[in-house]
Motif scaffolding. Structure first.
Motif, PDB file in Angstrom:
ATOM      1  N   PRO A   1      14.149  43.609  29.424  1.00  0.00           N
ATOM      2  CA  PRO A   1      12.791  43.789  28.939  1.00  0.00           C
ATOM      3  C   PRO A   1      11.836  43.929  30.126  1.00  0.00           C
ATOM      4  N   ALA A   2      10.642  44.469  29.845  1.00  0.00           N
ATOM      5  CA  ALA A   2       9.683  44.751  30.923  1.00  0.00           C
ATOM      6  C   ALA A   2       9.429  43.520  31.769  1.00  0.00           C
ATOM      7  N   ALA A   3       9.267  42.372  31.148  1.00  0.00           N
ATOM      8  CA  ALA A   3       9.074  41.122  31.878  1.00  0.00           C
ATOM      9  C   ALA A   3      10.391  40.364  31.912  1.00  0.00           C
ATOM     10  N   PRO A   4      10.728  39.724  33.037  1.00  0.00           N
ATOM     11  CA  PRO A   4      11.970  38.947  33.085  1.00  0.00           C
ATOM     12  C   PRO A   4      11.927  37.828  32.049  1.00  0.00           C
ATOM     13  N   PRO A   5      13.080  37.432  31.545  1.00  0.00           N
ATOM     14  CA  PRO A   5      13.116  36.307  30.606  1.00  0.00           C
ATOM     15  C   PRO A   5      12.498  35.059  31.212  1.00  0.00           C
ATOM     16  N   GLN A   6      12.079  34.163  30.354  1.00  0.00           N
ATOM     17  CA  GLN A   6      11.361  32.973  30.778  1.00  0.00           C
ATOM     18  C   GLN A   6      12.138  32.180  31.822  1.00  0.00           C
ATOM     19  N   GLU A   7      13.444  32.006  31.594  1.00  0.00           N
ATOM     20  CA  GLU A   7      14.243  31.187  32.510  1.00  0.00           C
ATOM     21  C   GLU A   7      14.272  31.781  33.914  1.00  0.00           C
ATOM     22  N   VAL A   8      14.362  33.106  34.019  1.00  0.00           N
ATOM     23  CA  VAL A   8      14.378  33.744  35.340  1.00  0.00           C
ATOM     24  C   VAL A   8      13.040  33.544  36.046  1.00  0.00           C
ATOM     25  N   THR A   9      11.956  33.769  35.322  1.00  0.00           N
ATOM     26  CA  THR A   9      10.622  33.580  35.902  1.00  0.00           C
ATOM     27  C   THR A   9      10.439  32.160  36.411  1.00  0.00           C
ATOM     28  N   GLU A  10      10.859  31.188  35.593  1.00  0.00           N
ATOM     29  CA  GLU A  10      10.695  29.786  35.975  1.00  0.00           C
ATOM     30  C   GLU A  10      11.545  29.432  37.186  1.00  0.00           C
ATOM     31  N   LEU A  11      12.775  29.952  37.226  1.00  0.00           N
ATOM     32  CA  LEU A  11      13.632  29.658  38.374  1.00  0.00           C
ATOM     33  C   LEU A  11      13.067  30.238  39.656  1.00  0.00           C
TER      34      LEU A  11
ATOM     35  N   ALA B   1      14.701  25.527  47.403  1.00  0.00           N
ATOM     36  CA  ALA B   1      15.349  24.673  48.396  1.00  0.00           C
ATOM     37  C   ALA B   1      16.863  24.847  48.369  1.00  0.00           C
ATOM     38  N   ALA B   2      17.441  24.997  47.164  1.00  0.00           N
ATOM     39  CA  ALA B   2      18.886  25.201  47.045  1.00  0.00           C
ATOM     40  C   ALA B   2      19.304  26.533  47.670  1.00  0.00           C
ATOM     41  N   VAL B   3      18.480  27.563  47.505  1.00  0.00           N
ATOM     42  CA  VAL B   3      18.777  28.856  48.112  1.00  0.00           C
ATOM     43  C   VAL B   3      18.707  28.756  49.631  1.00  0.00           C
ATOM     44  N   ALA B   4      17.694  28.046  50.129  1.00  0.00           N
ATOM     45  CA  ALA B   4      17.570  27.876  51.577  1.00  0.00           C
ATOM     46  C   ALA B   4      18.764  27.115  52.150  1.00  0.00           C
ATOM     47  N   GLU B   5      19.216  26.105  51.427  1.00  0.00           N
ATOM     48  CA  GLU B   5      20.386  25.335  51.869  1.00  0.00           C
ATOM     49  C   GLU B   5      21.640  26.207  51.881  1.00  0.00           C
TER      50      GLU B   5
ATOM     51  N   PRO C   1      29.797  32.538  46.472  1.00  0.00           N
ATOM     52  CA  PRO C   1      29.110  31.252  46.262  1.00  0.00           C
ATOM     53  C   PRO C   1      27.666  31.416  45.798  1.00  0.00           C
ATOM     54  N   VAL C   2      27.000  32.469  46.214  1.00  0.00           N
ATOM     55  CA  VAL C   2      25.610  32.667  45.795  1.00  0.00           C
ATOM     56  C   VAL C   2      25.553  32.966  44.296  1.00  0.00           C
ATOM     57  N   TYR C   3      26.541  33.683  43.781  1.00  0.00           N
ATOM     58  CA  TYR C   3      26.588  33.958  42.336  1.00  0.00           C
ATOM     59  C   TYR C   3      26.741  32.651  41.570  1.00  0.00           C
ATOM     60  N   ARG C   4      27.619  31.762  42.049  1.00  0.00           N
ATOM     61  CA  ARG C   4      27.817  30.485  41.367  1.00  0.00           C
ATOM     62  C   ARG C   4      26.536  29.651  41.391  1.00  0.00           C
ATOM     63  N   LEU C   5      25.804  29.706  42.499  1.00  0.00           N
ATOM     64  CA  LEU C   5      24.516  28.997  42.577  1.00  0.00           C
ATOM     65  C   LEU C   5      23.550  29.543  41.533  1.00  0.00           C
ATOM     66  N   ALA C   6      23.494  30.870  41.406  1.00  0.00           N
ATOM     67  CA  ALA C   6      22.584  31.483  40.436  1.00  0.00           C
ATOM     68  C   ALA C   6      22.967  31.089  39.014  1.00  0.00           C
ATOM     69  N   LEU C   7      24.256  31.131  38.694  1.00  0.00           N
ATOM     70  CA  LEU C   7      24.692  30.816  37.336  1.00  0.00           C
ATOM     71  C   LEU C   7      24.463  29.343  37.012  1.00  0.00           C
TER      72      LEU C   7
ATOM     73  N   TRP D   1      18.094  35.117  49.252  1.00  0.00           N
ATOM     74  CA  TRP D   1      17.149  35.136  48.126  1.00  0.00           C
ATOM     75  C   TRP D   1      17.227  36.462  47.373  1.00  0.00           C
ATOM     76  N   SER D   2      17.305  37.564  48.093  1.00  0.00           N
ATOM     77  CA  SER D   2      17.414  38.876  47.454  1.00  0.00           C
ATOM     78  C   SER D   2      18.700  38.969  46.640  1.00  0.00           C
ATOM     79  N   GLU D   3      19.800  38.426  47.189  1.00  0.00           N
ATOM     80  CA  GLU D   3      21.082  38.470  46.477  1.00  0.00           C
ATOM     81  C   GLU D   3      21.039  37.634  45.200  1.00  0.00           C
ATOM     82  N   VAL D   4      20.514  36.412  45.293  1.00  0.00           N
ATOM     83  CA  VAL D   4      20.497  35.538  44.126  1.00  0.00           C
ATOM     84  C   VAL D   4      19.548  36.073  43.064  1.00  0.00           C
ATOM     85  N   GLU D   5      18.465  36.693  43.467  1.00  0.00           N
ATOM     86  CA  GLU D   5      17.531  37.279  42.514  1.00  0.00           C
ATOM     87  C   GLU D   5      18.208  38.410  41.739  1.00  0.00           C
ATOM     88  N   GLY D   6      19.009  39.215  42.448  1.00  0.00           N
ATOM     89  CA  GLY D   6      19.743  40.287  41.773  1.00  0.00           C
ATOM     90  C   GLY D   6      20.738  39.741  40.756  1.00  0.00           C
ATOM     91  N   TYR D   7      21.437  38.651  41.111  1.00  0.00           N
ATOM     92  CA  TYR D   7      22.392  38.052  40.180  1.00  0.00           C
ATOM     93  C   TYR D   7      21.681  37.502  38.941  1.00  0.00           C
TER      94      TYR D   7
END
Length: 645
Positions: A24-34, A42-46, A173-179, A59-65
């Protein structure tokens, strides 16, 4: 209208925007909140620091996932998806226990639901959402394999709550963090989630071993606490979906014989849709007993069970409850009867086999699908006719009365249907073998302190260990309780001691006899693998080569009647036998391993011998040439069985 046109019409009518738009035009609520959550940042930085990568890159990779896996609920898309689901389900009438649904709706009002379902068909992903949507449950988000994210269909499905996830993520591992983070946010927002506890469709009809990925992320979520806040909780709900018959079973059984899996693409989808034109009876959705995931984890922690071991325990809890919720279908019982005989039977002979089974099912209070009467002649005859129309059985009516038998190359299909009910019978079957072990004791045999009953119990535990990769058994204490229940049903009141004579008498008079019907196919399959493994002596084992060898030799044995049924010649069963052999340390080369392999084959050979004795006592005498070239030991004479069928 062709299947292609129908699918495209239903799909495009559901799209609220351009077909090519993934989200949808706007990302789902959960994505926006994350993306705005400081803890997530902080978890992405770690993660970036651990991997030695720049934070912007990770950050770019996890956002894509997140955008890849995210889903939403669009009213128009959901309504169109429901119509498509109804069209795909046109082969079935879907039966639901409305009392169960009413109780579950009450839970839905106050809790986030984690619906762990059994997975027998691609249709499950349409049955469950349609049933819940029609009864006005809160929107449910269902996890599905990324292999099903087909062009056009995937665009619609992601707007109906279907979350496409990758299966192999060990190297990402970045995919698992995103999920993990996405699931945590969904639970925080009190979303309902649904996933297959098996991770994929069963190939045998019974539950596969549970996978722990989604469940692990859920347990992490309910155990997490931030700044003293209580972690969110979910109510885990086992959901069983079972069918009278399935069009796709024949394809799965071909894979069990070594065929390659058909890739999921548009051609596959069209073929699958066309198959549903032919009626196949009913689909049954039933619900097991829900439980609080957080409370269960706290109970386990109090017992000293934590980490991965706790997740495994919860997964087994779910599997047990799923089995308990799965109803007995008439198709399963008829398949059990005819597979056990492995010859043509009349309606009366099928009824004679089913009647003691029906009494046993009543005594154990197992649910029967559609409240069917398993003793009713018309019900059994209708099941025979339906199985004949689909080609699983063949009928011959040129004699004095019709008879039915398993069709050519249909043993694995019939076994699939039988296996939907096999979990309720396995402990009774083990109990019969325990009695047989006592009956074969020599008069001067040295007994353990507990006497004959301890001999029976040790045999039951041995069989439990032999079959623990095939069936879900309760803990040892729970298994012992279940065996006591089975012994009570077998023995009745008033028996205070066990001797070889009383054990033989009990076996002869017991109804039903199940060991040969339930255990023989698995033990025969294990014996094929054990024989091929023993043939390798102390040498190394290539598992793919061993499986291929087992398929070839197993086919030979089936033609020679050295195994009781062709259903035992299955890659699925052979792979389980490999798991058992690996657990026993028999797949590693080394001095002395050849002797252990021979002992493993001998153990299975003796187990097969004893289930065949149960078959003879039952009157189901199936001539089988034992694969052991050495002479058979003389069994003790058995009393003549009473007339059965």
């Amino acid at each position: 209208m062709t299947a292609v046109r129908r699918i495209r019409e239903l799909a495009t009518s559901s799209l609220p925007r351009a077909v090519g738009e993934r989200l949808p035009a706007a990302p789902p609520q959960e994505v926006t909140e994350l993306l705005q959550d400081e803890r997530f940042r902080a978890a992405v930085a770690e993660a970036a620091a651990e991997q030695g990568r720049s934070e912007d890159e990770v950050w770019s990779e996890v956002e894509g996932y997140l955008h890849e896996m995210s889903a939403a609920h669009d009213d128009r898309a959901s309504q169109g998806w429901a119509r498509m689901g109804d069209w795909f389900l046109r082969a079935y009438d879907v039966l639901v226990d409305e009392d169960q649904m009413h109780q579950l709706r009450r839970v839905d009002r106050t809790h986030s639901l984690a619906l762990a379902f059994s997975h027998r068909s691609y249709l499950d992903g349409m049955v469950i959402p349609n049933v819940l949507m029609a009864r006005r449950f809160s929107p449910t988000y269902t996890f599905g394999g990324a292999n099903l994210n087909l062009p056009l269909i995937g665009s619609v499905a992601s707007r109906t709550g279907l979350i496409f996830i990758r299966r192999s993520t060990q190297e990402i591992p970045v995919y698992r963090l995103a999920l993990r983070s996405y699931i945590r946010q969904m639970v925080t927002n009190k979303r309902n989630l649904a996933w297959s506890i098996e991770g994929g469709r069963t190939r045998t009809g019974k539950l596969r071993p549970p996978v722990h990925g989604i469940l692990k992320y859920l347990t992490d979520t309910v155990q997490s606490r931030e700044e003293g806040d209580e972690a969110p909780d979910v109510q885990v709900v086992p959901v069983s979906v079972v069918y009278d018959q399935l069009h796709e079973v024949s394809l799965m059984t071909e894979e069990s014989r070594g065929a390659s899996k058909t890739p999921e693409d548009w051609r596959w989808l069209v073929r699958f849709a066309r198959l549903q034109r032919n009626r196949l009876g009913r689909a049954y959705l039933t619900v097991g007993e829900p439980f609080s995931l957080r409370a269960r984890m706290e109970e386990l922690a109090a017992e000293g069970v934590t980490g991965h071991q706790a997740v495994e325990r919860v997964a087994l809890d779910i599997s047990h409850r799923l089995n308990r919720a799965t109803p007995v279908t008439v198709t399963a019982i008829v398949s059990l009867a005819i597979l056990g005989a492995d010859r043509a039977l009349t309606v009366d002979e099928v009824l004679d086999t089913v009647e003691p089974l029906a009494s046993y099912i009543d005594a154990r209070h197992w649910p029967v699908a559609g409240a069917a009467d398993l003793r009713d002649r018309s019900t059994i005859r209708r099941a025979l006719a339906e199985l004949s129309r689909s080609g699983v059985l063949t009928a011959y009516d040129g004699g004095t009365e019709p008879v039915w038998k398993i069709g050519d190359d249909q043993h694995l299909v019939a076994a699939f249907y039988r296996n939907t009910v096999i979990h309720i019978l396995v402990e009774r079957a083990i109990g019969e073998l325990a009695l047989l072990t006592v009956s074969e004791l020599e008069p001067d045999a040295e007994l353990p302190p507990g006497g004959e009953l301890e001999v029976a119990w040790e045999e039951a535990k041995r069989m439990r260990d032999l079959l623990k990769f095939e069936f879900f058994f309760p803990s040892r204490a729970g298994f012992e309780d279940d065996l006591r229940t089975e012994l009570h049903l077998l023995v009745g009141e008033g028996v205070t001691e066990m001797t070889p004579t009383t054990a033989r008498e009990l076996l002869v008079t017991a109804r039903p006899h199940l060991a040969h019907l339930v255990l023989r196919p698995f033990l025969d399959a294990y014996l094929v693998v054990a024989d091929r493994l023993a043939d390798r002596g102390d040498g190394p084992v290539d598992e793919d080569d061993l499986l291929a060898d087992s398929l070839a030799v197993g086919q030979q044995w089936a033609l020679q009647r050295r195994v009781a049924s062709a259903e035992s010649i299955s890659l699925e069963l052979f792979r389980t036998a490999l798991s058992l052999a690996r657990h026993k340390g028999l797949l590693e080369a080394g001095e002395g391993v050849g002797t252990a392999r021979e002992a493993f084959a001998a153990e299975l050979r003796d187990s097969v011998r004893r289930v065949n004795i149960i078959g003879e006592i039952a009157g189901d005498i199936v001539p089988v040439r034992h694969p052991d070239p050495r002479p058979e030991p003389q069994a003790q004479p058995q009393p003549q069985p009473q007339e059965t069928r």
